[in-house]
Design a protein around this motif. Structure first.
Motif, mmCIF file in Angstrom:
data_model
loop_
_atom_site.group_PDB
_atom_site.id
_atom_site.type_symbol
_atom_site.label_atom_id
_atom_site.label_comp_id
_atom_site.label_asym_id
_atom_site.label_seq_id
_atom_site.Cartn_x
_atom_site.Cartn_y
_atom_site.Cartn_z
ATOM 1 N N THR A 35 0.843 -1.298 -0.150
ATOM 2 C CA THR A 35 0.029 -0.074 -0.100
ATOM 3 C C THR A 35 0.933 1.181 -0.058
ATOM 4 O O THR A 35 0.540 2.189 -0.663
ATOM 5 C CB THR A 35 -1.019 -0.184 1.287
ATOM 6 N N LYS A 36 1.938 1.217 0.863
ATOM 7 C CA LYS A 36 2.772 2.317 0.596
ATOM 8 C C LYS A 36 3.481 2.793 -0.630
ATOM 9 O O LYS A 36 3.632 3.796 -1.095
ATOM 10 C CB LYS A 36 3.834 2.045 1.778
ATOM 11 N N LEU A 37 3.825 1.678 -1.275
ATOM 12 C CA LEU A 37 4.361 1.580 -2.607
ATOM 13 C C LEU A 37 3.167 2.281 -3.656
ATOM 14 O O LEU A 37 3.757 3.296 -4.377
ATOM 15 C CB LEU A 37 4.892 0.431 -3.297
ATOM 16 N N ALA A 38 2.017 1.907 -3.397
ATOM 17 C CA ALA A 38 1.078 2.539 -4.332
ATOM 18 C C ALA A 38 0.664 3.887 -4.137
ATOM 19 O O ALA A 38 0.655 4.791 -4.844
ATOM 20 C CB ALA A 38 -0.304 1.884 -4.134
ATOM 21 N N HIS A 78 1.862 12.417 -9.277
ATOM 22 C CA HIS A 78 0.874 13.463 -8.964
ATOM 23 C C HIS A 78 -0.680 13.027 -9.469
ATOM 24 O O HIS A 78 -1.261 13.741 -10.027
ATOM 25 C CB HIS A 78 1.181 14.898 -9.579
ATOM 26 N N GLN A 79 -0.876 11.704 -9.082
ATOM 27 C CA GLN A 79 -2.273 11.203 -9.484
ATOM 28 C C GLN A 79 -2.990 10.910 -8.345
ATOM 29 O O GLN A 79 -2.438 10.097 -7.436
ATOM 30 C CB GLN A 79 -2.067 9.836 -10.376
ATOM 31 N N PRO A 80 -4.157 11.126 -8.194
ATOM 32 C CA PRO A 80 -5.049 10.851 -7.256
ATOM 33 C C PRO A 80 -5.199 9.227 -7.159
ATOM 34 O O PRO A 80 -5.114 8.725 -8.324
ATOM 35 C CB PRO A 80 -6.346 11.651 -7.459
ATOM 36 N N LEU A 81 -5.420 8.533 -6.009
ATOM 37 C CA LEU A 81 -5.521 7.338 -5.851
ATOM 38 C C LEU A 81 -6.834 6.907 -5.359
ATOM 39 O O LEU A 81 -7.344 7.269 -4.287
ATOM 40 C CB LEU A 81 -4.594 6.724 -5.037
ATOM 41 N N PHE A 95 -5.648 6.877 -10.853
ATOM 42 C CA PHE A 95 -5.030 5.580 -10.252
ATOM 43 C C PHE A 95 -6.176 4.806 -9.538
ATOM 44 O O PHE A 95 -7.053 5.430 -8.752
ATOM 45 C CB PHE A 95 -3.626 5.643 -9.522
ATOM 46 N N LEU A 96 -6.332 3.604 -9.915
ATOM 47 C CA LEU A 96 -7.249 2.576 -9.046
ATOM 48 C C LEU A 96 -6.097 1.649 -8.451
ATOM 49 O O LEU A 96 -5.926 1.029 -8.912
ATOM 50 C CB LEU A 96 -8.193 1.984 -9.878
ATOM 51 N N LYS A 111 -10.248 7.545 -19.102
ATOM 52 C CA LYS A 111 -9.436 8.691 -19.782
ATOM 53 C C LYS A 111 -8.184 8.385 -19.546
ATOM 54 O O LYS A 111 -7.714 7.526 -18.636
ATOM 55 C CB LYS A 111 -9.742 9.980 -18.725
ATOM 56 N N GLU A 112 -7.404 9.179 -20.639
ATOM 57 C CA GLU A 112 -5.802 8.775 -20.300
ATOM 58 C C GLU A 112 -5.219 9.240 -19.087
ATOM 59 O O GLU A 112 -5.600 10.120 -18.613
ATOM 60 C CB GLU A 112 -5.244 9.852 -21.580
ATOM 61 N N GLY A 113 -4.399 8.316 -18.760
ATOM 62 C CA GLY A 113 -3.899 8.481 -17.292
ATOM 63 C C GLY A 113 -4.563 7.292 -16.179
ATOM 64 O O GLY A 113 -3.773 7.026 -15.194
ATOM 65 N N PHE A 114 -5.566 6.784 -16.558
ATOM 66 C CA PHE A 114 -6.168 5.515 -15.818
ATOM 67 C C PHE A 114 -4.940 4.517 -15.949
ATOM 68 O O PHE A 114 -4.701 4.223 -16.747
ATOM 69 C CB PHE A 114 -7.370 5.230 -16.274
ATOM 70 N N ASN A 115 -5.017 4.048 -14.581
ATOM 71 C CA ASN A 115 -4.228 2.925 -14.453
ATOM 72 C C ASN A 115 -4.566 2.042 -13.218
ATOM 73 O O ASN A 115 -5.132 2.709 -12.209
ATOM 74 C CB ASN A 115 -2.501 3.266 -14.162
#
Length: 291
Positions: A67-70, A78-81, A126-127, A165-169
């Protein structure tokens, strides 16, 4: 040293090209740094995978830092998770959202509250799917289309076709061999690049204790680093369960040790979590030799 600046220049450039620089309504979901890799190449390889739009599966024992790596990856990009915590009760609504009654202009209407998967896809964020192998096997095929080249899903609750959308991972985490977990089917596993994480040790663990806990007694910190090494070896030999070697539990013990005696801190944070008396005795004996 700043984690970003410690990375090779080509990896920094890769992050910069894929970084979400825009301000969003989800700034509070951007993670904080703090992951210290046991293997230096791990974080570089995970960044490379995400930058190329790959799904990432993090494997490792509890407390190894998945979880810390995520959260650290969320910070670097700079991606909301958005997060989903899997369990045997996980259903479509846990991923997609749910319908609710609302009032608009004095009239009762049915409104849809989007879940973490829908929000991550629509905003290109990010999800994080934690303990993905805890979910019922019949639930996970729901996201197969999200994880492959299509990056789409038809929301069965609204019939809306959602294109990511682009950026989703997707970043998923898995604990293998624990009660309640199941094997991931090959179709699902093949949609991920897999990274095996292990417990950090030695100087890296010492740095983590110094940076993230209240303990500042150098002698005690060194003793906890040795205790961790002894617990990892005991778990490898089958003398204790893997949870006894959890870094998360060790850090809890370090925090408590800044206030109460170390052996009592170890009792509360590590020993009392174990089920078998023989395992408790192994940890107790290791602590007696060090503290």
């Amino acid at each position: 040293m700043n984690l970003y600046h410690s990375l090779p220049e080509e990896i920094q450039s890769l992050i910069d090209r894929h970084k979400n620089q825009s301000r969003t309504d989800f700034e509070d979901r951007i993670g904080k740094p703090g992951y210290i890799p046991n293997q230096p190449d791990v974080i570089i390889d995970v960044i490379a995978a995400l930058a190329h739009g790959k799904n990432v599966l993090l494997k490792g024992p509890t407390g190894a830092g998945k979880t810390k790596l995520a959260e650290t990856l969320s910070y670097l990009f700079h991606q909301p998770l958005f997060s989903v915590n899997c369990s045997v009760d996980l259903d479509a609504e846990s991923f997609l959202g749910f319908k609710t009654l609302d009032y608009q202009e004095g009239k009762q209407v049915i409104d849809f509250v989007p879940g973490p998967l829908v929000q991550a896809m629509k905003y290109g964020h990010f999800l994080y799917i934690d303990e993905i192998n805890m979910a019922k096997p019949e639930t996970l095929p729901l996201i197969n289309g999200v994880l492959d080249y299509r990056r789409t899903i038809t929301n069965p609750l609204t019939n809306e076709v959602i294109q990511a959308k682009e950026g989703f991972n997707v970043i998923a985490a898995i604990n293998e061999g624990y009660i309640g977990t199941t094997r991931l089917n090959e179709a699902l596993k093949n949609r991920f690049i897999v990274f095996e994480l292990s417990y950090i040790q030695g100087e890296q663990l010492k740095t983590l204790i110094q940076n993230t806990t209240s303990l500042n007694d150098v002698k005690q910190i060194n003793a906890f680093v040795q205790l961790s090494a002894d617990l990892v070896e005991a778990a490898r030999q089958g003398k204790v369960a893997e949870e006894a070697a959890s870094i998360r539990a060790l850090l809890d013990a370090c925090d408590l040790s800044s206030i109460i005696p170390p052996k009592r801190a170890i009792l509360r944070s590590i020993i009392d979590k174990l089920e078998e008396d023989r395992e408790k005795e192994v940890v107790r004996n290791l602590a007696e030799t060090l503290f």
